[in-house]
Design a protein around this motif. Structure first.
Motif, PDB file in Angstrom:
ATOM      1  N   UNK A   6       0.879  -1.189   0.010  1.00  0.00           N
ATOM      2  CA  UNK A   6      -0.137   0.107   0.054  1.00  0.00           C
ATOM      3  C   UNK A   6       0.796   1.282  -0.063  1.00  0.00           C
ATOM      4  N   UNK A   7       1.925   1.168   0.918  1.00  0.00           N
ATOM      5  CA  UNK A   7       2.684   2.441   1.073  1.00  0.00           C
ATOM      6  C   UNK A   7       3.691   2.611  -0.569  1.00  0.00           C
ATOM      7  N   UNK A   8       3.872   1.337  -0.867  1.00  0.00           N
ATOM      8  CA  UNK A   8       4.577   1.592  -2.355  1.00  0.00           C
ATOM      9  C   UNK A   8       3.729   1.966  -3.452  1.00  0.00           C
ATOM     10  N   UNK A   9       2.496   1.553  -3.268  1.00  0.00           N
ATOM     11  CA  UNK A   9       1.541   2.253  -4.316  1.00  0.00           C
ATOM     12  C   UNK A   9       1.177   3.686  -4.072  1.00  0.00           C
ATOM     13  N   UNK A  10       1.019   3.914  -2.866  1.00  0.00           N
ATOM     14  CA  UNK A  10       1.081   5.447  -2.672  1.00  0.00           C
ATOM     15  C   UNK A  10       2.240   6.396  -3.179  1.00  0.00           C
ATOM     16  N   UNK A  11       3.622   6.019  -3.000  1.00  0.00           N
ATOM     17  CA  UNK A  11       4.698   6.621  -3.292  1.00  0.00           C
ATOM     18  C   UNK A  11       4.616   6.499  -4.953  1.00  0.00           C
ATOM     19  N   UNK A  13       2.215   6.487  -6.811  1.00  0.00           N
ATOM     20  CA  UNK A  13       0.994   7.621  -7.238  1.00  0.00           C
ATOM     21  C   UNK A  13       1.412   8.937  -7.052  1.00  0.00           C
ATOM     22  N   UNK A  14       2.200   9.087  -5.926  1.00  0.00           N
ATOM     23  CA  UNK A  14       2.705  10.756  -5.665  1.00  0.00           C
ATOM     24  C   UNK A  14       3.820  10.952  -6.875  1.00  0.00           C
ATOM     25  N   UNK A  15       4.626  10.064  -7.028  1.00  0.00           N
ATOM     26  CA  UNK A  15       5.694  10.254  -8.247  1.00  0.00           C
ATOM     27  C   UNK A  15       5.011  10.495  -9.324  1.00  0.00           C
ATOM     28  N   UNK A  16       3.886   9.752  -9.770  1.00  0.00           N
ATOM     29  CA  UNK A  16       3.475   9.921 -11.249  1.00  0.00           C
ATOM     30  C   UNK A  16       2.527  11.198 -11.112  1.00  0.00           C
ATOM     31  N   UNK A  17       1.940  11.675  -9.936  1.00  0.00           N
ATOM     32  CA  UNK A  17       1.258  13.211  -9.979  1.00  0.00           C
ATOM     33  C   UNK A  17       2.432  13.985  -9.966  1.00  0.00           C
ATOM     34  N   UNK A  18       3.452  13.968  -9.626  1.00  0.00           N
ATOM     35  CA  UNK A  18       4.620  15.259  -9.713  1.00  0.00           C
ATOM     36  C   UNK A  18       5.153  14.953 -10.999  1.00  0.00           C
ATOM     37  N   UNK A  19       5.443  13.775 -11.452  1.00  0.00           N
ATOM     38  CA  UNK A  19       5.956  13.858 -12.877  1.00  0.00           C
ATOM     39  C   UNK A  19       4.911  14.463 -13.894  1.00  0.00           C
TER      40      UNK A  19
END
Length: 112
Positions: A6-11, A13-19
């Motif tokens: 779950x934490x890996x998926x959140x990270x 998702x955050x990376x994709x949003x920032x990109x």
């Protein structure tokens, strides 16, 4: 093991949003926007409205000033001041309308 996934998926998702925020996708309009009916029609509409405004504003202001002068001549001292103010407002409004429409005509002229 569920929390790590779950934490890996959140990270991720955050990376994709920032990109996506840093490098947004490019989009290009197809065709000529300047020659579209919407742009040319809007230019013609604004041109016609401003031309009519430059013609009608002095006529309407002149009629209002005549009416205000007639009313002022039949008014007492207190009302005379109000009618004088209304005459001044009519003159200033006419000048503002003519200058505003002339300015719009000049701005529209640059796009032709």
């Amino acid at each position: 093991m569920d929390t790590k996934g779950g934490i890996r998926q959140i990270i991720v998702n955050i990376y994709a949003a920032c990109w996506l925020l840093v490098a947004p996708p490019s989009a290009f309009a197809s065709g000529d926007i300047k020659g579209s009916k919407l742009v040319t029609g809007t230019e013609k509409l604004i041109g016609d409205v401003t031309t009519w405004l430059m013609i009608l504003a002095p006529i309407v202001a002149g009629l209002l000033i005549i009416y205000f002068c007639i009313r002022r001549s039949a008014a007492d001292e207190m009302d005379t001041k109000k009618w004088n103010n209304r005459i001044i407002v009519a003159i200033v409004s006419c000048i503002g309308a003519v200058l505003g429409s002339a300015t719009l005509n000049i701005i529209i002229g640059y796009y032709k």
